[in-house]
Design a protein around this motif. Structure first.
Motif, PDB file in Angstrom:
ATOM      1  N   LEU A   1     -30.501 -35.693 -92.289  1.00  0.00           N
ATOM      2  CA  LEU A   1     -29.281 -35.799 -93.087  1.00  0.00           C
ATOM      3  C   LEU A   1     -29.203 -34.661 -94.106  1.00  0.00           C
ATOM      4  CD1 LEU A   1     -29.194 -39.665 -93.578  1.00  0.00           C
ATOM      5  CD2 LEU A   1     -27.653 -38.289 -92.162  1.00  0.00           C
ATOM      6  N   LEU A   2     -30.343 -34.298 -94.700  1.00  0.00           N
ATOM      7  CA  LEU A   2     -30.348 -33.171 -95.625  1.00  0.00           C
ATOM      8  C   LEU A   2     -29.965 -31.884 -94.898  1.00  0.00           C
ATOM      9  CD1 LEU A   2     -30.965 -31.853 -98.358  1.00  0.00           C
ATOM     10  CD2 LEU A   2     -33.363 -31.690 -97.634  1.00  0.00           C
TER      11      LEU A   2
ATOM     12  N   HIS B   1     -34.326 -26.341 -80.784  1.00  0.00           N
ATOM     13  CA  HIS B   1     -33.237 -25.500 -80.296  1.00  0.00           C
ATOM     14  C   HIS B   1     -32.562 -24.795 -81.465  1.00  0.00           C
ATOM     15  CE1 HIS B   1     -29.106 -24.615 -78.985  1.00  0.00           C
ATOM     16  NE2 HIS B   1     -29.576 -24.556 -77.747  1.00  0.00           N
ATOM     17  N   ALA B   2     -32.323 -25.545 -82.555  1.00  0.00           N
ATOM     18  CA  ALA B   2     -31.825 -25.036 -83.838  1.00  0.00           C
ATOM     19  C   ALA B   2     -30.345 -24.658 -83.846  1.00  0.00           C
ATOM     20  CB  ALA B   2     -32.668 -23.856 -84.324  1.00  0.00           C
TER      21      ALA B   2
ATOM     22  N   ILE C   1     -29.752 -43.440 -79.953  1.00  0.00           N
ATOM     23  CA  ILE C   1     -30.371 -42.115 -79.828  1.00  0.00           C
ATOM     24  C   ILE C   1     -31.750 -42.117 -80.470  1.00  0.00           C
ATOM     25  CG2 ILE C   1     -30.223 -39.717 -80.598  1.00  0.00           C
ATOM     26  CD1 ILE C   1     -27.135 -40.019 -80.378  1.00  0.00           C
ATOM     27  N   MET C   2     -31.821 -42.608 -81.702  1.00  0.00           N
ATOM     28  CA  MET C   2     -33.082 -42.559 -82.433  1.00  0.00           C
ATOM     29  C   MET C   2     -34.131 -43.476 -81.815  1.00  0.00           C
ATOM     30  SD  MET C   2     -32.779 -40.242 -84.632  1.00  0.00           S
ATOM     31  CE  MET C   2     -34.349 -40.543 -85.460  1.00  0.00           C
ATOM     32  N   GLU C   3     -33.715 -44.634 -81.325  1.00  0.00           N
ATOM     33  CA  GLU C   3     -34.678 -45.549 -80.702  1.00  0.00           C
ATOM     34  C   GLU C   3     -35.307 -44.917 -79.476  1.00  0.00           C
ATOM     35  OE1 GLU C   3     -34.961 -50.078 -78.852  1.00  0.00           O
ATOM     36  OE2 GLU C   3     -33.023 -49.263 -79.467  1.00  0.00           O
TER      37      GLU C   3
ATOM     38  N   SER D   1     -29.832 -33.504 -86.670  1.00  0.00           N
ATOM     39  CA  SER D   1     -28.918 -33.541 -87.802  1.00  0.00           C
ATOM     40  C   SER D   1     -27.471 -33.756 -87.388  1.00  0.00           C
ATOM     41  CB  SER D   1     -29.056 -32.239 -88.596  1.00  0.00           C
ATOM     42  OG  SER D   1     -28.073 -32.146 -89.581  1.00  0.00           O
ATOM     43  N   TRP D   2     -26.981 -32.937 -86.438  1.00  0.00           N
ATOM     44  CA  TRP D   2     -25.567 -33.003 -86.064  1.00  0.00           C
ATOM     45  C   TRP D   2     -25.208 -34.366 -85.485  1.00  0.00           C
ATOM     46  CZ3 TRP D   2     -23.869 -32.694 -80.678  1.00  0.00           C
ATOM     47  CH2 TRP D   2     -24.932 -32.739 -79.770  1.00  0.00           C
ATOM     48  N   LEU D   3     -26.166 -35.008 -84.820  1.00  0.00           N
ATOM     49  CA  LEU D   3     -25.910 -36.327 -84.249  1.00  0.00           C
ATOM     50  C   LEU D   3     -25.846 -37.397 -85.339  1.00  0.00           C
ATOM     51  CD1 LEU D   3     -28.326 -35.956 -81.234  1.00  0.00           C
ATOM     52  CD2 LEU D   3     -25.832 -36.115 -81.079  1.00  0.00           C
ATOM     53  N   LEU D   4     -26.780 -37.362 -86.276  1.00  0.00           N
ATOM     54  CA  LEU D   4     -26.793 -38.360 -87.337  1.00  0.00           C
ATOM     55  C   LEU D   4     -25.573 -38.251 -88.226  1.00  0.00           C
ATOM     56  CD1 LEU D   4     -29.730 -38.677 -86.339  1.00  0.00           C
ATOM     57  CD2 LEU D   4     -30.413 -38.958 -88.721  1.00  0.00           C
TER      58      LEU D   4
END
Length: 310
Positions: A265-266, A196-197, A244-246, A230-233
């Motif tokens: 994260l980067l 989606h970006a 979420i990641m699982e 990214s925004w979630l982490l």
């Protein structure tokens, strides 16, 4: 020139024959490229009308409309477990281009602070993003939106870092951190997916513990799936991030990406560099100062984490 809500309501009545506009409201948080309004008709249905403010925005809207049409079959057959806007009418603009109208989708913007661990909404978000990343990349390619391979996307990130470095406003230790991560070839061995970006809380609608809709697809591309995470982490509660990641990884068929979270994260850190560059390009001292403050805070946080690790 910005169009008034009444002018946008008039465009909606042209786009949707028989639409009897009863009320019109301008939503909060609209961007600089589009005029947008929510039109309420006489039977209380809500319609969203979007009109581009310039030719480039008009071209972007046309590509987004093509992508949304390609996504419909995946929504209808349940491959995508959420709704996307369905364009139902157009109104041609005097200066060229056209405005598009779709029904307002059900749900409210996600509030990250409400996410909890376990099998609830956090897990649903992971599954929704995984379903998005499992789509065939052809849906983006055929809509004329950008397509990157892993090496090309790494080069794009490197160009952003180089441009940010030239401003002289990024803490040197942050630049070294970013350079080290970009030079780690193993980090950038990933399979590009549909992304989606531009996922934010405003673009992800939820209701009754599930994801109901995803909005604003104009920045979609084939690129690094880490960008959508990214925004979630960065901003979600850590125990919710784990959920979420699982669920995300369980739903994905691509399981050989050990650096996914590192790149996510980067991407969150480089978003600050892009904000800085936006301020420099638009000659906005307020944006530049805001970006520099956030970069300084990030630098201090990274230092503190490094010291705590020893």
């Amino acid at each position: 020139m910005t169009r008034s809500p009444l002018a946008l309501a008039a465009l909606a009545t042209v786009a949707i024959p028989g639409l009897d506009a009863y009320d019109v409201r301008r939503p909060s948080g609209t961007g600089p490229d589009f005029d947008e309004a929510v039109v309420i008709d006489s039977v209380r249905r809500r319609w969203v009308v979007r009109a581009p403010q310039h030719a480039a925005a008009g071209a972007a809207l046309e590509a987004e409309i093509a992508l949304l049409a390609a996504l419909r079959p995946f929504v209808d057959d349940g491959t995508l477990p959420f709704a996307v806007p369905r364009t139902e009418g157009f109104a041609h603009l005097p200066e060229g281009g056209r405005a598009a109208v779709h029904r307002q989708l059900i749900g409210r913007p996600l509030r990250l602070e409400t996410l909890r661990p376990g099998p609830g909404l956090a897990a649903e978000i992971g599954r929704a993003l995984a379903a998005l990343h499992e789509l065939p990349t052809s849906v983006v390619e055929e809509a004329g939106l950008p397509v990157y391979d892993a090496a090309g996307y790494r080069e794009r990130r490197q160009a952003e870092v180089d441009e940010a470095a030239r401003t002289g406003l990024v803490p040197p230790s942050l630049l070294r951190r970013w350079e080290d991560m970009l030079e780690d070839v193993a980090m950038w061995r990933f399979r590009p997916t549909v992304v989606h970006a531009d996922l934010t809380s405003a673009h992800l609608l939820v209701a009754e513990g599930t994801v109901t809709a995803v909005l604003d697809w104009g920045d979609a591309m084939v690129a690094d799936p880490a960008d959508d995470l990214s925004w979630l982490l960065v901003a979600a509660p850590q125990d919710a991030v784990d959920a979420i990641m699982e669920s995300y990884l369980l739903r994905r068929t691509e399981l050989s990406d050990p650096h996914l979270a590192d790149r996510a994260l980067l991407a969150g850190e480089l978003a600050l560099a892009r904000w800085l560059l936006h301020g420099v390009r638009t000659q906005s001292p307020e944006v530049v100062d805001d970006a520099v403050a956030m970069l300084t805070e990030l630098d201090e946080h990274v230092h503190a984490e490094a010291e705590a690790a020893y």
